[in-house]
Design a protein around this motif. Structure first.
Motif, PDB file in Angstrom:
ATOM      1  N   GLU A   1       0.303  -0.115   4.315  1.00 21.35           N
ATOM      2  CA  GLU A   1       1.215  -0.535   3.093  1.00 21.35           C
ATOM      3  C   GLU A   1       0.345  -0.366   1.930  1.00 21.35           C
ATOM      4  OE1 GLU A   1       2.490  -4.499   3.765  1.00 21.35           O
ATOM      5  OE2 GLU A   1       2.788  -4.298   5.869  1.00 21.35           O
ATOM      6  N   ASN A   2       1.269   0.285   0.916  1.00 18.77           N
ATOM      7  CA  ASN A   2       0.705   0.452  -0.612  1.00 18.77           C
ATOM      8  C   ASN A   2      -0.037  -0.780  -1.223  1.00 18.77           C
ATOM      9  OD1 ASN A   2       0.036   1.886  -2.771  1.00 18.77           O
ATOM     10  ND2 ASN A   2       1.990   1.329  -3.829  1.00 18.77           N
ATOM     11  N   GLY A   3      -1.359  -0.801  -1.310  1.00 21.76           N
ATOM     12  CA  GLY A   3      -1.865  -2.100  -2.223  1.00 21.76           C
ATOM     13  C   GLY A   3      -2.447  -2.991  -1.016  1.00 21.76           C
ATOM     14  N   LYS A   4      -2.312  -2.886   0.211  1.00 16.52           N
ATOM     15  CA  LYS A   4      -2.728  -3.630   1.035  1.00 16.52           C
ATOM     16  C   LYS A   4      -4.416  -3.741   1.155  1.00 16.52           C
ATOM     17  CE  LYS A   4      -2.352  -5.255   5.921  1.00 16.52           C
ATOM     18  NZ  LYS A   4      -1.770  -4.843   7.030  1.00 16.52           N
ATOM     19  N   ARG A   5      -4.784  -4.899   1.110  1.00 15.64           N
ATOM     20  CA  ARG A   5      -6.337  -4.973   1.154  1.00 15.64           C
ATOM     21  C   ARG A   5      -6.905  -5.369   2.551  1.00 15.64           C
ATOM     22  NH1 ARG A   5      -7.942  -8.257  -4.534  1.00 15.64           N
ATOM     23  NH2 ARG A   5      -6.380  -6.782  -5.957  1.00 15.64           N
ATOM     24  N   ILE A   6      -7.953  -4.938   2.894  1.00 16.40           N
ATOM     25  CA  ILE A   6      -8.657  -5.238   4.398  1.00 16.40           C
ATOM     26  C   ILE A   6      -9.825  -5.992   3.863  1.00 16.40           C
ATOM     27  CG2 ILE A   6      -9.764  -4.147   6.117  1.00 16.40           C
ATOM     28  CD1 ILE A   6      -8.263  -1.536   5.607  1.00 16.40           C
ATOM     29  N   ALA A   7      -9.757  -7.206   4.609  1.00 18.62           N
ATOM     30  CA  ALA A   7     -11.051  -8.155   4.524  1.00 18.62           C
ATOM     31  C   ALA A   7     -12.233  -7.515   5.257  1.00 18.62           C
ATOM     32  CB  ALA A   7     -10.725  -9.465   5.168  1.00 18.62           C
ATOM     33  N   ALA A   8     -13.473  -7.634   4.646  1.00 15.45           N
ATOM     34  CA  ALA A   8     -14.481  -6.842   5.240  1.00 15.45           C
ATOM     35  C   ALA A   8     -15.760  -7.688   4.875  1.00 15.45           C
ATOM     36  CB  ALA A   8     -14.631  -5.465   5.083  1.00 15.45           C
TER      37      ALA A   8
END
Length: 282
Positions: free
Chosen positions: A55-62
């Motif tokens: 998805e556009n702009g979706k962030r992944i927690a890391a």
């Protein structure tokens, strides 16, 4: 007898006409219109059952496991119930090299690397991908967020990186990055404190005073310049120093940093925070 035959024939013809009309109205599954409708329905169903995987702009927690360089890190994150580790490369920015085996440590490289280590090591972050996910080395390309701040922007704002490697379609923030870089250039901070060091095609160690290439410390020595000789030595402790700098940039180019009050080159206009030390190295 003849009338009876005519009645039977008329009834038969009526029945045939009714059957033909019914068949024409219902249409066959293999008719062009029905086939086209079936294909359209199947296509719509397939499209709905296969959503975009990114998805556009979706962030992944890391989480940052290790900082390799100012613009390269190792992170870990959950993927399919397992913890996965990836090397990431920050998009649209480039810090001086400190770990390239084919290059010496470039001026300000250790500053950028240490800044990244202080800000990111062991910290929870978020990754935002652009269109193309990886570079030719297999590294994950991303914009990295620490709290409410994008780290790519912090590097530019503090003069630890230049805007670089602009390869469409990964250009989402390039315009705002250039605006941030311009502000850092005007302030003359870090890589922008040495004229012509950071350029469009990379970093040019040869322009750093003395041709130093081993570290930012050698690029910006902390020793103060000797005062120019005069016919008469100063007679009091309050005598004005014989070296005058119009700006910290001019002082930095001459190799002067952290000029204490009373030392050659110090002036109140260069001591912005009034702590008695001018042109402090940040």
């Amino acid at each position: 007898m003849i009338n009876a035959k005519r009645t039977i024939m008329a009834a038969g013809l009526s029945l045939l006409m009714l059957l033909a009309t019914a068949c024409s109205a219902s249409g066959g599954e293999n008719s062009p219109v029905a086939a086209a409708g079936s294909k359209a329905t199947a296509s719509a169903t397939a499209a709905g059952s296969t959503p975009s995987t990114k998805e556009n702009g979706k962030r992944i927690a890391a989480k940052v496991v290790r900082v390799v360089d100012g613009d390269t890190m190792k992170v870990s994150f959950a993927d399919g119930g397992k913890v996965k580790e990836e090397t990431i490369r920050l998009l649209l920015v480039d810090t001086p090299e400190s770990v390239d085996p084919e290059k010496p440590v470039q001026p300000f490289a250790l500053d950028a690397s240490n800044y990244a280590k202080t800000m990111l090591t062991g910290k929870d972050v978020q990754l935002e991908l652009d269109v193309s996910e990886r570079d030719k080395y297999g590294r994950l390309l991303c914009y990295l967020y620490i709290g409410d701040h994008m780290f790519n922007e912090l590097l530019l704002e503090n003069g630890y990186a230049r805007v670089a490697y602009i390869y469409p379609p990964n250009v989402k923030y390039v315009d705002q990055f250039r605006a941030i870089q311009k502000a850092a250039q005007q302030k003359g901070v870090n890589i922008w404190s040495v004229e012509n060091y950071a350029q469009e095609d990379g970093y040019h160690e040869s322009v750093v005073k003395g041709g130093a290439t081993s570290s930012p410390k050698s690029a910006a020595p902390t020793t103060t310049p000797k005062p120019a000789t005069t016919s008469k030595p100063p007679t009091t402790a309050t005598s004005k120093p014989s070296v005058v700098y119009n700006s910290c940039k001019e002082a930095n180019e001459a190799g002067a940093y952290n000029i204490k009050q009373g030392e050659p080159g110090y002036s109140a206009k260069l001591d912005g925070d009034g702590d008695g030390v001018a042109c402090e190295r940040r």
